[in-house]
Scaffold this motif. Structure first.
Motif, PDB file in Angstrom:
ATOM      1  N   THR A 141       0.425   2.798   1.344  1.00  0.00           N
ATOM      2  CA  THR A 141      -0.009   2.297   2.399  1.00  0.00           C
ATOM      3  C   THR A 141       1.486   2.813   3.583  1.00  0.00           C
ATOM      4  O   THR A 141       2.211   3.373   2.931  1.00  0.00           O
ATOM      5  CB  THR A 141       0.276   0.689   2.447  1.00  0.00           C
ATOM      6  OG1 THR A 141       0.244   0.382   3.575  1.00  0.00           O
ATOM      7  CG2 THR A 141       1.630   0.305   1.967  1.00  0.00           C
ATOM      8  N   LYS A 142       1.142   2.801   4.882  1.00  0.00           N
ATOM      9  CA  LYS A 142       1.846   2.733   5.245  1.00  0.00           C
ATOM     10  C   LYS A 142       3.103   1.646   5.649  1.00  0.00           C
ATOM     11  O   LYS A 142       3.476   0.758   5.567  1.00  0.00           O
ATOM     12  CB  LYS A 142       1.629   3.387   6.849  1.00  0.00           C
ATOM     13  CG  LYS A 142       0.289   4.286   6.983  1.00  0.00           C
ATOM     14  CD  LYS A 142       1.086   5.000   6.658  1.00  0.00           C
ATOM     15  CE  LYS A 142       0.048   6.613   6.762  1.00  0.00           C
ATOM     16  NZ  LYS A 142       0.195   7.953   6.615  1.00  0.00           N
ATOM     17  N   TYR A 143       4.519   3.157   5.573  1.00  0.00           N
ATOM     18  CA  TYR A 143       5.311   1.710   5.888  1.00  0.00           C
ATOM     19  C   TYR A 143       6.751   2.446   7.282  1.00  0.00           C
ATOM     20  O   TYR A 143       6.132   3.321   7.977  1.00  0.00           O
ATOM     21  CB  TYR A 143       6.674   2.504   4.765  1.00  0.00           C
ATOM     22  CG  TYR A 143       7.121   1.495   2.936  1.00  0.00           C
ATOM     23  CD1 TYR A 143       6.906   0.085   2.540  1.00  0.00           C
ATOM     24  CD2 TYR A 143       5.522   2.110   2.520  1.00  0.00           C
ATOM     25  CE1 TYR A 143       6.563  -0.296   1.517  1.00  0.00           C
ATOM     26  CE2 TYR A 143       4.761   1.539   1.268  1.00  0.00           C
ATOM     27  CZ  TYR A 143       6.218   0.882   0.766  1.00  0.00           C
ATOM     28  OH  TYR A 143       5.181   0.197  -0.470  1.00  0.00           O
ATOM     29  N   GLY A 144       7.123   1.350   8.067  1.00  0.00           N
ATOM     30  CA  GLY A 144       8.377   2.139   8.757  1.00  0.00           C
ATOM     31  C   GLY A 144       9.369   3.040   8.384  1.00  0.00           C
ATOM     32  O   GLY A 144       9.361   4.306   8.321  1.00  0.00           O
TER      33      GLY A 144
ATOM     34  N   VAL B 222       6.145  11.115   3.307  1.00  0.00           N
ATOM     35  CA  VAL B 222       4.736  10.602   1.915  1.00  0.00           C
ATOM     36  C   VAL B 222       4.654   9.723   1.543  1.00  0.00           C
ATOM     37  O   VAL B 222       5.182   8.928   1.112  1.00  0.00           O
ATOM     38  CB  VAL B 222       5.357  11.798   1.065  1.00  0.00           C
ATOM     39  CG1 VAL B 222       4.018  11.947  -0.672  1.00  0.00           C
ATOM     40  CG2 VAL B 222       5.610  12.899   1.323  1.00  0.00           C
ATOM     41  N   ASP B 223       3.162   8.757   1.883  1.00  0.00           N
ATOM     42  CA  ASP B 223       2.719   7.830   1.753  1.00  0.00           C
ATOM     43  C   ASP B 223       2.865   7.012   0.029  1.00  0.00           C
ATOM     44  O   ASP B 223       2.001   7.897  -0.332  1.00  0.00           O
ATOM     45  CB  ASP B 223       2.051   6.740   1.457  1.00  0.00           C
ATOM     46  CG  ASP B 223       1.530   7.050   3.569  1.00  0.00           C
ATOM     47  OD1 ASP B 223       2.455   7.220   3.778  1.00  0.00           O
ATOM     48  OD2 ASP B 223       0.117   7.512   3.687  1.00  0.00           O
ATOM     49  N   PRO B 224       3.718   6.205  -0.485  1.00  0.00           N
ATOM     50  CA  PRO B 224       3.796   6.039  -1.812  1.00  0.00           C
ATOM     51  C   PRO B 224       2.431   5.586  -2.368  1.00  0.00           C
ATOM     52  O   PRO B 224       2.104   5.136  -1.847  1.00  0.00           O
ATOM     53  CB  PRO B 224       5.236   4.872  -1.700  1.00  0.00           C
ATOM     54  CG  PRO B 224       5.842   5.026  -0.778  1.00  0.00           C
ATOM     55  CD  PRO B 224       4.860   5.363   0.403  1.00  0.00           C
TER      56      PRO B 224
ATOM     57  N   SER C 181       5.096  -3.347   1.813  1.00  0.00           N
ATOM     58  CA  SER C 181       3.737  -3.629   2.625  1.00  0.00           C
ATOM     59  C   SER C 181       2.842  -4.019   1.883  1.00  0.00           C
ATOM     60  O   SER C 181       2.162  -2.923   1.048  1.00  0.00           O
ATOM     61  CB  SER C 181       4.134  -2.452   3.469  1.00  0.00           C
ATOM     62  OG  SER C 181       3.316  -1.291   4.788  1.00  0.00           O
ATOM     63  N   GLN C 182       1.952  -4.676   2.863  1.00  0.00           N
ATOM     64  CA  GLN C 182       0.198  -4.829   2.285  1.00  0.00           C
ATOM     65  C   GLN C 182      -0.585  -4.173   2.234  1.00  0.00           C
ATOM     66  O   GLN C 182      -1.350  -3.888   1.121  1.00  0.00           O
ATOM     67  CB  GLN C 182       0.139  -6.225   1.717  1.00  0.00           C
ATOM     68  CG  GLN C 182       0.966  -7.446   1.375  1.00  0.00           C
ATOM     69  CD  GLN C 182       1.330  -8.691   1.900  1.00  0.00           C
ATOM     70  OE1 GLN C 182       1.225  -8.933   3.049  1.00  0.00           O
ATOM     71  NE2 GLN C 182       0.446  -9.863   1.817  1.00  0.00           N
ATOM     72  N   PHE C 183      -0.485  -3.604   3.377  1.00  0.00           N
ATOM     73  CA  PHE C 183      -1.843  -3.682   3.917  1.00  0.00           C
ATOM     74  C   PHE C 183      -1.998  -2.624   5.151  1.00  0.00           C
ATOM     75  O   PHE C 183      -2.516  -2.089   6.270  1.00  0.00           O
ATOM     76  CB  PHE C 183      -3.330  -3.529   4.769  1.00  0.00           C
ATOM     77  CG  PHE C 183      -2.530  -4.883   5.124  1.00  0.00           C
ATOM     78  CD1 PHE C 183      -2.546  -5.265   6.201  1.00  0.00           C
ATOM     79  CD2 PHE C 183      -2.468  -5.979   4.933  1.00  0.00           C
ATOM     80  CE1 PHE C 183      -2.176  -6.205   7.024  1.00  0.00           C
ATOM     81  CE2 PHE C 183      -2.319  -7.806   5.099  1.00  0.00           C
ATOM     82  CZ  PHE C 183      -1.965  -7.405   6.988  1.00  0.00           C
ATOM     83  N   GLY C 184       0.075  -2.018   5.995  1.00  0.00           N
ATOM     84  CA  GLY C 184       1.082  -1.463   6.860  1.00  0.00           C
ATOM     85  C   GLY C 184       0.855  -2.108   8.148  1.00  0.00           C
ATOM     86  O   GLY C 184       0.407  -3.545   8.116  1.00  0.00           O
ATOM     87  N   LEU C 185       0.869  -1.407   9.698  1.00  0.00           N
ATOM     88  CA  LEU C 185       1.073  -2.440  10.461  1.00  0.00           C
ATOM     89  C   LEU C 185       0.408  -1.665  11.908  1.00  0.00           C
ATOM     90  O   LEU C 185       0.766  -1.940  12.596  1.00  0.00           O
ATOM     91  CB  LEU C 185       3.349  -2.475  10.483  1.00  0.00           C
ATOM     92  CG  LEU C 185       3.782  -2.851   9.396  1.00  0.00           C
ATOM     93  CD1 LEU C 185       4.906  -2.083  10.004  1.00  0.00           C
ATOM     94  CD2 LEU C 185       3.460  -4.100   9.698  1.00  0.00           C
ATOM     95  N   MET C 186      -0.684  -1.063  11.407  1.00  0.00           N
ATOM     96  CA  MET C 186      -0.794  -0.431  12.871  1.00  0.00           C
ATOM     97  C   MET C 186      -2.075  -1.265  13.446  1.00  0.00           C
ATOM     98  O   MET C 186      -2.131  -1.651  14.577  1.00  0.00           O
ATOM     99  CB  MET C 186      -2.522   0.232  12.150  1.00  0.00           C
ATOM    100  CG  MET C 186      -3.581   0.837  13.321  1.00  0.00           C
ATOM    101  SD  MET C 186      -2.507   1.721  14.204  1.00  0.00           S
ATOM    102  CE  MET C 186      -1.873   3.213  13.557  1.00  0.00           C
TER     103      MET C 186
END
Length: 986
Positions: free
Chosen positions: A261-264, A272-274, A969-974
């Motif tokens: 998932t995406k982080y801030g 690089v997304d973990p 982050s469970q699923f990002g912040l989009m």
């Protein structure tokens, strides 16, 4: 051997005659074998079979002769029943009537007859007398006509496509083979036996259930019910139905056990997304491309986020348009593939079509008007010099993904810590808390271009050369936190009178090239000789930010440094599947591999790591990224040599057993042995029990062994250095640490699989993974608390805190994976439903191993927050419900994903408990419409209800700049995201 001759030879009495008889027997043995062969080949056969299988024919011939037949059990799956009536016929005459006409060939060795599939080069050239053949191509599941399907006479350029009703007409001989194919369906071959052919094609997702590369060397296909280990196979169509546009996110919303998932604002994880598998770390999953090891990223994640201290593989550097399928092996596989495969394998199989291609474009934007997406990709396949069996499949992809901003209004002080004075100065300077704070919290900006070429060329009937070449370039931009103009040690009012928000540009380049030759043979050893080169270059910068200690003389942009990591692999694998053993079938495989790894850090611009002339008043290098200094630069390499063996045997039709053993030796820390045992018992054709035991390992990465960095802090007019030290540093050794060991794992898996009614597939797999000596970063240790304040190195370096890598803990992960898929013809369409879920828990399985030297001061080497990142920062459950319906030219998919609760290690209440963030449901809708057989439109709404994680309640928000926290982050912040696209197949 001639039976009558043998019987006569053994008559008589006395030892002397017996010895003479044995002597004569040995002398005439070769001649007897020749006579037997001749006798068998000339044996006259009487056969009368009607609508029988070829296996029945062979059994009848064996009854009437001395022949024994050898063949693959799946060789006759596509061959219809036969009818034959002959009297006093030779074997050759029988085979001319049956075997040759079915596209098969045979070879006689003594009394053994080997049956195999014919190759075009071995077929006799026969004059073609065209005849009008007509037929219809339909979807085998729904009965719908397929428009634009390709129908070609095998081995020729003679072909056509189906019309709007799925019909075709083609000049072809009876007895010739037609190859029928269409995008999204499994290609088939059909023999022309009449003037009309009714042809049904299966969706390629059906075929993918049985064709898998990863996890076995067996030269046989197995269905989900038959596999001894759990493997998820994702087709391009399934990935597309997620509505996502990056590979990591596609898999994240399709495979519950996979988390990416995406982080801030979290430094290198913005680049690089973990990505994790089965709740483990990013570096405990091995990524392959076409079965060959993919290189990891050059960036080491040292921030307080999931995967802290690990190095992942950048899945988003591979264009989705190049992928034929994704295979996820949810089972330890270090014994088969080497270090890093503790949690499992992600194998990306690239497209290998030798004709046609596609052009696709996508556009998307969030409901807040940011995160804009533009994507164009072209895929094209062709033969090499019109050589049958050759292909070169090329994919070019261009992508732009804009940044997003999910921060709240900045709530901290701006000019003065006194709120009254601060508000007065804010008004006098016309400061806008929203628009003058340039920090953006959310997805980073990403512009990328990639080129992948997958090719193969037959050298002769058995050998082929192959290659995979891929290159990608990403231009990235992430954001730093706001630096207030009132923060005395950081302000540079002459350059930034209203403060500044640093920008962190980066360029990431990935290159991979694999070349090899391989031999594929049914009755002989398969051979694969290959070499792979892979490397990632990550160059990082700081922009729109000064080094405060230089004040007005500071540049506002500088180079931080390069992180580079690459490897070169060479390997050879031998494998053979035999059907003439006492078992039903047995596969043997063995081989050797050599790998060289290299890791570099290059120094950045001098202004980025030095103290300027105003260093006694202002902070040194405050923008958030300190450039690498010459003392931190490194250029290290190591080698690894491995030997492995693998055996898989179908003891009976129901009982399968596999075993693997691997020895690897690293030049920097020594050797290790891994082993694996797997088994499956098929209770019946629809129900199986499976299990495995794995002893795996993961070598410490070169990054973990050689990385060092400094994050200086300004403390009462003095610069105090906060160092990450290499494992061989004297201070680390003085504290009783250093010399990292490999992680070792013991992995138990037990599962059941069931096919219910031909429409419902169920797999349930439970597992436990124990990792000993897990590599983890220590907490920041204050030198005053650990007895190092008087150390001369500490004094000279003005060191305040240190951290380093350790093998300080063991961990245990327990979990359960459940997958249900259901297909049903509903009305004129097809209903596809699935429910996939994972439940797991990772926790420390030992006391933190604090050294005696450090323990004497009452300090533990691992803190609660680091422990929390391992145990509770990832969802312990994820459930994905999906329901799709395809009818005529229209398709639709609704997906609901439930992400389990997490805990945020940066948000702690008064009793120091982590904040629990509730489980969330995310709903997606994807629609598709086929204007023609070649032109397709799709649209999606991801996160329809605009769901976000819980906001932080007790801290970790940086005055509203990261309201959702940045450690988990469970699923990002989009939030809600709209996208649409067009694809054209040619």
């Amino acid at each position: 051997m001639n039976y009558k001759f043998t019987k006569k030879l053994l008559k008589g009495s006395g030892k002397l005659f017996l010895i003479k008889g044995i002597t004569i027997f040995l002398l005439v043995l070769p001649f007897g074998q020749a006579l037997a062969s001749t006798y068998s080949e000339n044996k006259k056969l009487n056969l009368n079979l009607k609508n029988s299988s070829i296996e029945i024919l062979f059994e009848e011939i064996e009854k009437q002769s001395d022949f024994v037949f050898l063949y693959r059990s799946d060789l006759f799956d596509e061959i219809p029943a036969i009818t034959i009536q002959v009297n006093e016929a030779t074997l050759e005459e029988v085979f001319e009537k049956v075997i040759i006409k079915q596209g098969l060939e045979y070879e006689i060795e003594d009394s053994t007859v080997i049956i195999r599939k014919s190759f075009p080069e071995r077929k006799p050239n026969k004059p073609i007398v065209p005849e009008p053949i007509k037929g219809k191509v339909t979807d085998k599941s729904t009965g719908e006509s397929i428009v634009g399907a390709s129908v070609v006479v095998k081995g020729t350029t003679n072909g056509t496509i189906t019309d709007v009703n799925g019909n075709f007409s083609l000049a072809a001989d009876k007895g010739s083979i037609l190859v029928i194919s269409f995008v999204g369906y499994s290609s088939i071959e059909m023999k022309v036996e009449g003037n009309f052919l009714d042809i049904g094609l299966l969706s390629s997702t059906t075929e993918l259930e049985s064709v898998v590369v990863v996890g076995s060397f067996a030269n046989r296909t197995r269905t989900n019910v038959e596999r001894p280990v759990p493997v998820d196979v994702l087709s391009p169509k399934e990935l597309q139905t997620t509505g996502q546009t990056e590979l990591g996110q596609m898999i994240h919303f399709q495979a519950p056990s996979f988390h990416s998932t995406k982080y801030g604002i979290v430094n290198v994880t913005s680049y690089v997304d973990p990505a994790t598998l089965r709740g483990m770390g990013p570096d405990q999953t091995l990524v392959l491309i076409n079965g060959k090891r993919r290189h990891q990223s050059a960036a080491l994640n040292v921030n307080r986020v999931v995967g802290k201290g690990s190095v992942g593989t950048d899945l988003n550097a591979i264009p989705t348009a190049a992928i034929q399928r994704v295979e996820i092996l949810r089972d330890g596989a270090a014994a088969q593939y080497g270090s890093d495969a503790i949690a499992g394998i992600v194998n990306l199989v690239l497209k290998d079509a030798d004709s046609g291609g596609s052009v696709e474009s996508n556009f998307g934007v969030s409901s807040r008007g940011d995160g804009e997406l533009y994507k164009v990709a072209v895929n094209y396949g062709a033969k090499i010099n019109n050589k049958e069996g050759s292909y070169v499949n090329t994919t070019i992809s261009l992508r732009h993904s804009g940044e997003t901003d999910r921060k709240d209004t900045y709530s901290g002080y701006v000019y003065d810590k006194d709120p009254v004075v601060d508000e007065q100065l804010i008004s006098e300077n016309n400061f806008d808390r929203d628009n003058d704070v340039g920090t953006k919290f959310g997805q980073s900006r990403n512009r990328s271009a990639s080129l992948f070429i997958n090719s193969a060329y037959p050298i002769n009937i058995n050998w082929e050369a192959y290659s995979t070449i891929g290159a990608s370039y990403k231009d990235l931009l992430s954001f730093g936190f706001f630096r207030q103009p009132g923060r005395d040690e950081r302000k540079v009012l002459s350059l930034f009178p209203k403060g500044y928000s640093p920008l962190f540009p980066a360029n990431s380049t990935d290159v991979q090239a694999t070349f090899g030759i391989r031999k594929a043979s049914l009755n002989d050893w398969n051979v694969d000789i290959n070499g792979t080169y892979g490397k990632n270059w990550l160059a990082t910068y700081v922009d729109e930010a000064p080094n405060a200690s230089y004040q007005q003389y500071s540049p506002t942009e500088y180079f931080v440094g390069n992180n580079n990591f690459g490897h070169q692999n060479m390997g050879v694998t031998f494998s053979k599947t035999t059907f003439s053993t006492p078992t039903k079938a047995m596969t043997l495989a063995f081989g050797a591999q050599f790998r060289r790894e290299e890791y570099q850090i290059t120094a950045g611009d001098r202004v980025g790591y030095t103290i300027g002339p105003f260093g006694d008043q202002f902070e040194f290098s405050s923008p958030g990224k300190i450039a690498f200094s010459p003392s931190e630069a490194v250029d290290q390499d190591r080698t690894n040599f491995g030997l492995f063996g693998d055996i898989e045997a179908d003891i009976t039709e129901k009982f399968l057993v596999g075993a693997a053993l691997r020895y690897e030796n690293y030049s920097d820390f020594g050797g290790n042995v891994s082993g694996k045992i797997s088994t499956r018992y098929k209770v019946n054709e629809l129900f199986s029990i499976r299990g495995s035991i794995n002893r795996g390992f993961r070598a410490p990465s070169l990054h973990q062994v050689n990385f060092s960095a400094n994050d200086p802090q300004f403390d009462e007019g003095d610069v105090v250095n906060v160092l990450h030290l290499r494992q061989d540093d004297d201070l680390v050794k003085e504290l009783g640490y250093g010399n990292l060991k490999a992680e070792t794992s013991l992995d138990f898996n037990l599962g059941v699989t069931a096919q219910v009614g031909g429409k419902l597939l169920v797999t349930v797999d439970a597992y436990q993974i124990k990792v000993k000596d897990r590599i983890i970063i220590s907490e920041n240790l204050d030198v005053n608390d650990i007895g190092l304040a008087d150390n001369q190195e500490v004094i000279n370096g003005n060191i305040g805190e240190i951290q380093f890598f350790t093998n300080a803990v063991d961990t245990k992960t327990q979990g359960l994976d459940l997958v249900l898929t259901y297909n049903e013809n509903l009305g004129k369409g097809k209903l596809i439903g699935s429910m996939a879920a994972t439940f797991n828990k990772t926790e420390f399985d030992s006391e933190v191993r604090t050294s005696d030297e450090l323990g004497a001061f009452g300090v533990e080497v691992i803190d609660r927050r680091t422990k929390g990142l391992v145990e509770v920062a990832q969802p312990r459950s994820k459930i994905i419900f999906s329901l799709g319906y395809d009818i005529n030219k229209f398709s639709s998919t609704v997906r609901v994903s439930r992400f389990g609760e997490i805990q945020d290690v940066d948000s702690r209440d008064e009793e120091d408990n982590f904040q629990i963030k509730a489980a969330k449901f995310v709903t997606d809708l994807v629609l598709g419409f086929n204007f023609t057989s070649r032109l397709n439109w799709n649209a999606s709404v991801n996160n329809i209800f605009d769901v976000f994680p819980d906001k932080n309640e007790f801290g970790g928000t940086f005055n509203g700049l990261s309201p959702y926290g940045r450690s988990t982050s469970q699923f990002g912040l989009m939030g809600r995201f709209f996208s649409t696209g067009i694809s054209y197949n040619f």
